[in-house]
Design an enzyme around this catalytic site. Structure first.
Site, PDB file in Angstrom:
ATOM      1  CD  GLU A  11      -2.543   1.292   2.651  1.00  0.00           C
ATOM      2  OE1 GLU A  11      -3.493   2.079   2.744  1.00  0.00           O
ATOM      3  OE2 GLU A  11      -2.175   0.548   3.587  1.00  0.00           O
ATOM      4  CE  LYS A  67      -8.722   1.294   2.908  1.00  0.00           C
ATOM      5  NZ  LYS A  67      -7.722   1.599   3.950  1.00  0.00           N
ATOM      6  CB  CYS A  72      -4.935  -1.051   4.539  1.00  0.00           C
ATOM      7  SG  CYS A  72      -4.291  -0.933   6.233  1.00  0.00           S
TER       8      CYS A  72
END
Length: 479
Positions: A242, A300, A352
């Protein structure tokens, strides 16, 4: 102790027996207060590492960091207290045969509320994650974490009632049936190979969080990732963690990524990288870019509260400004986005925190051959957090029957099989690469097909059946 990195999964049973016994205390308010203190113990021991993020990397002074961490612990501790309140007020005086099922349903319903709605959801330390190495793990492809949590709670609550001699010892056979069924289900193959193995390399840069975004370190970071990547052009896919690129996509596209992508194509390698993107119209995304035949971006979707956006505005913004803690202001990507492709197969991308949400991973798994999780857990230092996070990723692989590759900045980086087992793992806090093979899979598990809504509908039906049996037994006794 039931959770990673300790992994004494069976410790969850006496812990649940303890809180259930608290709920049966005859006093009016003590069970609720003690349930709250149980929650304080759980979350203080389980998420104390938030302090590291706030103090070491957020820049808050020690006293403020302790205060904010304590506030967070105290807030999440309200949820065990809520479960206690419902059980004490509505079910404590019910017959034991009905009460154990009702109390277990309350417990996992409160976990669902905590994990999906409050502050965008916080599914950390849900009891099912502790059972990856127990027979109950066999139920994951069928009923996911909430189904496993229900079965674990029912087992613990029945044991408590039997020990208190309020329930016949014959109920032990029900516990044995539940656990034996889970063990048998471990032998069921819910998915199947869809192609030949793919060689994948994961790049763990190990860039210190306090150095990561400093402009004078950017070139060094970019050179490091390029150097580590060039050593593995024999892999079919190479994946970075990430925000491995500490710059916006527009800043590195032409001079850095385009030449790197051209070199990858010459070696017939697909490269998956991550960086922030956007900037137009004050919209910024936490993104993953697949540099394959058709470069595609994923933004995301499920953002981390107080890390990537600020809930409870304007209060939270005012408090964090007063403490001078810098936080991001990202925009969430769309719920449905085209799947990225690497190694000839589409994959589900999670960035994440997203791999903590089973339905988010499952909703597109039918079109994917595997799962990729890119993470930066460096925010939490050398703590249990990274191992707890890995545990949740293992559950996603088990629920979906897919290989999951997880690449992080500082650890835990690894390959997870469809059985939820870690196949290989890199050392933490080292600059390294990890290479292994995965098999793209096809097929879809019952949980992935139907999701948590169907699981809860089935549990409600089971609860109704238990209530009907309870009422019938009462009728027989009175007649």
């Amino acid at each position: 102790m039931a959770f990673a990195p300790y992994d004494y999964g069976y410790a969850a049973i006496p812990a649940l027996m303890f809180i259930y016994r608290i709920w049966l205390l005859p006093t009016k308010y003590h069970p609720i207060l003690l349930s709250y203190l149980f929650g304080v113990g759980l979350f203080a021991a389980g998420i104390w590492w938030v302090y590291i993020s706030i103090h070491d990397f957020g820049g808050a002074d020690g006293l403020s960091a302790i205060g904010l961490t304590s506030l967070l612990v105290g807030f999440w501790a309200l949820f065990p207290a809520l479960a206690g309140l419902v059980v004490v007020r509505l079910m404590r005086h019910s017959r034991p045969g009905w009460r154990v099922f009702a109390a277990a349903f309350v417990w996992i319903s409160v976990e669902y509320l905590r994990g999906n709605y409050l502050l965008n959801g916080f599914p950390w330390l849900q009891i099912a994650y502790s059972q990856l190495n127990s027979p109950l793990a066999g139920y994951a492809p069928l009923v996911g974490v909430y189904g496993i949590g229900f079965l674990l709670a029912v087992s613990a609550f029945i044991l408590t009632e039997v020990l208190l001699t309020k329930l016949s010892s014959r109920y032990i056979w029900l516990i044995l049936a539940i656990w034996a069924g889970g063990q048998l289900l471990k032998n069921v193959a819910w998915t199947q190979a869809a192609g030949e193995p793919i060689k994948i390399t994961l790049v763990q840069g190990n860039i210190s969080q306090d150095q990561k975004w400093q402009s004078n370190q950017r070139l060094t970071t970019l050179q490091l990732y390029r150097h580590l990547t060039e050593q593995h052009w024999d892999s079919k896919v190479i994946i970075w963690p990430e925000t491995a690129i500490p710059a916006f996509l527009s800043q590195v596209q032409t001079a850095y990524l385009d030449p790197l992508a051209a070199e990858a194509r010459r070696h017939d390698t697909d490269l998956v990288v991550s960086m922030p993107s956007g900037g137009e119209g004050n919209q910024y995304f936490n993104s993953v870019l697949a540099l394959s035949d058709k470069p595609t971006l994923y933004h995301k979707n499920h953002l981390l509260p107080f890390g990537e956006y600020l809930p409870l505005q304007p209060l939270s913004g005012w408090v964090l400004d007063w403490l001078e803690i810098p936080l991001g202001d990202f925009t969430a990507g769309a719920d449905r986005q085209p799947l990225l492709t690497a190694g000839g197969y589409a994959f589900v991308t999670t960035i994440c925190y997203e791999d903590a949400f089973g339905e988010l991973v499952s909703r597109q798994i039918g079109d994917a051959g595997y799962i990729v999780n890119v993470t930066n857990d460096a925010w939490f230092g050398d703590s249990a957090q990274a191992f707890q996070h890995m545990q949740m990723a293992q559950m996603r692989a088990l629920e979906t029957g897919r290989y999951l590759v997880r690449v992080t900045n500082t650890g835990v980086t690894g390959f997870i099989g469809p059985d939820g087992k870690v196949r290989s793992q890199a050392a933490t806090f080292t600059t390294t690469t990890l290479t292994d093979t995965i098999v793209p899979m096809s097929g879809i598990t019952p949980y992935s097909r139907f999701g948590d809504t169907t699981v809860f509908a089935g549990l409600l039906a089971l609860l109704g059946l238990a209530y009907a049996i309870n009422m019938l037994n009462n009728s027989d006794r009175t007649s």
